[in-house]
Structures are given as C-alpha cells and as structure tokens.
Design an enzyme around this catalytic site. Structure first.
Site, PDB file in Angstrom:
ATOM      1  N   GLY A 113     -11.526 -37.625 -11.712  1.00  0.00           N
ATOM      2  CA  GLY A 113     -11.273 -36.262 -11.267  1.00  0.00           C
ATOM      3  C   GLY A 113     -11.230 -36.215  -9.749  1.00  0.00           C
ATOM      4  O   GLY A 113     -11.771 -37.093  -9.074  1.00  0.00           O
ATOM      5  N   CYS A 130     -19.350 -39.678  -7.728  1.00  0.00           N
ATOM      6  CA  CYS A 130     -18.367 -38.857  -7.020  1.00  0.00           C
ATOM      7  C   CYS A 130     -17.619 -39.737  -6.029  1.00  0.00           C
ATOM      8  O   CYS A 130     -18.245 -40.529  -5.316  1.00  0.00           O
ATOM      9  CB  CYS A 130     -19.090 -37.732  -6.281  1.00  0.00           C
ATOM     10  SG  CYS A 130     -17.982 -36.639  -5.378  1.00  0.00           S
ATOM     11  N   GLU A 160     -15.694 -30.836 -10.797  1.00  0.00           N
ATOM     12  CA  GLU A 160     -14.589 -30.557  -9.869  1.00  0.00           C
ATOM     13  C   GLU A 160     -14.549 -29.087  -9.459  1.00  0.00           C
ATOM     14  O   GLU A 160     -14.233 -28.768  -8.308  1.00  0.00           O
ATOM     15  CB  GLU A 160     -13.247 -30.986 -10.476  1.00  0.00           C
ATOM     16  CG  GLU A 160     -13.124 -32.465 -10.851  1.00  0.00           C
ATOM     17  CD  GLU A 160     -13.518 -33.435  -9.747  1.00  0.00           C
ATOM     18  OE1 GLU A 160     -13.395 -33.099  -8.557  1.00  0.00           O
ATOM     19  OE2 GLU A 160     -13.977 -34.549 -10.082  1.00  0.00           O
ATOM     20  N   HIS A 187     -16.834 -28.618  -6.702  1.00  0.00           N
ATOM     21  CA  HIS A 187     -16.250 -29.023  -5.411  1.00  0.00           C
ATOM     22  C   HIS A 187     -15.492 -27.858  -4.774  1.00  0.00           C
ATOM     23  O   HIS A 187     -15.582 -27.634  -3.563  1.00  0.00           O
ATOM     24  CB  HIS A 187     -15.257 -30.182  -5.606  1.00  0.00           C
ATOM     25  CG  HIS A 187     -15.877 -31.548  -5.557  1.00  0.00           C
ATOM     26  ND1 HIS A 187     -16.579 -32.014  -4.479  1.00  0.00           N
ATOM     27  CD2 HIS A 187     -15.869 -32.568  -6.459  1.00  0.00           C
ATOM     28  CE1 HIS A 187     -16.982 -33.260  -4.716  1.00  0.00           C
ATOM     29  NE2 HIS A 187     -16.573 -33.610  -5.918  1.00  0.00           N
TER      30      HIS A 187
HETATM   31 ZN    ZN Z   1     -16.953 -35.367  -6.886  1.00  0.00          ZN
END
Ligand code: ZN
Length: 182
Positions: A46, A93, A136, A139
């Site tokens: 992702g 991540c 995501e 984020h």
């Molecule tokens: Zn991430």
C-alpha cells in the site's frame, strides 16, 4: 510513469492531512500510475500520496489474499463508513523501514471512494486488506502506525525512529536505485 521517492519518518509531510481531490484530470491519472509503480518497486502492499510528498487524498493498495487474486485498488477521497470488530496484527511501513509492530485495527470495514477517473468504488474488506486500507487512510490524515502504539513501545522504538529521521536506513532497507525526486 515514473518512480517517486518515498518520504521517511521525520518528514513533516507524513504528519500533514492530505486534501480532498476535486480535479479528475490527466495529472491525477499520472499520479495514480506513479503511485502503483512506486509501491511495486518498493515491494509495498500500500502507498498513500503523503508518502511521496503529495498532500492529496489518494491511496493505492495491492494485497495478496488467500484463495483469491491480489486485491488491487486505487482509492480517491476514501471514507471508512463502517467498522466492525477488532484485530491485532503486525504492520510495517515503507516510510519507516525496518520497524514492525502489532497494531489493533477494525476487523471488517466498508469504504466508499472514487477511482482516479471519478467513478464510485465501494470496498467491503476484512483481514489484511482491511488493515492495509486503514493504515493508508491514516496516512492521509497524517497518522503513522507507530502513533497508534503504546508510549512504552514508542520509547522502545525511539532510537530506530530517530535514526530513520536522520536518514540512516537499515542496510537491507535501501530504496530502489532508480527512485528519484517526487
Ligand atoms: Zn505506511
């Protein structure tokens, strides 16, 4: 298409909230294609636009599934309209290379979004796909998975996080060579 450089922990763009997308033009299509290419080059499942320094609400996921083809989505202005259950699972991540930890997420979610052409997309997700989408969407709101860890765990990871913020990536976590500015 071009590879974009992934931003690392310590870059303020990762702490910023991305803005709603209102123009569904060729530059958005290019951005979506670049994000898919970059995710692949970094072996990610992702990527959110913040991670390549773009504060727009778009994310891509490409998640392997059991007994089914990979789940691949490009989600613009995604909203999680339903969450159910809780599940703990390990996350990493691309912006925090070499750091992994357990995070509690909703087990099942329903996401409403559009794709890069403005066409509505509805996703019913559970398990790993649900986890990836929640990571995501976080984020896009300027939230990192380490922000969701206990204070104790964050203290434990502090040295690693500070090293990444100084640009010292673990040996086995170097970016792909062809990745350049973005
Ligand atoms: Zn991430």
């Amino acid at each position: 298409m071009s590879l974009r450089r992934v931003r690392y922990y310590g870059d303020p763009v990762l702490k910023s909230r991305a803005k709603e997308i209102t123009e569904f033009d060729a530059s958005l299509a290019d951005l979506a294609a670049d994000m898919r290419e970059t995710m692949k080059a970094y072996n990610g499942v992702g990527l959110a636009a913040n991670q390549i320094g773009v504060l727009q609400r778009i994310l891509v996921v490409d998640v392997p599934q059991q007994d089914a083809p990979r789940a691949t989505y490009t989600l613009v202005n995604p909203v999680i309209v339903f969450r159910e259950g809780q599940e703990k699972g390990e996350e990493g991540c691309l912006s925090i290379p070499g750091v992994w930890d357990d995070v509690v997420r909703a087990k099942r979610i329903h996401v409403r979004a559009v794709d890069e052409t403005g066409k509505p997309v509805e996703v019913e997700a559970e398990g790993y796909l649900a986890r990836a989408i929640q990571h995501e969407v976080d984020h896009l709101d300027g939230v990192l998975f380490v922000d969701r860890l206990s204070l104790l765990k964050r203290q434990f990871l502090r040295r690693d996080l500070e090293a990444i913020a100084r640009g010292e990536l673990p040996e086995d976590q170097q970016p792909p060579k062809e990745a350049s500015g973005g």
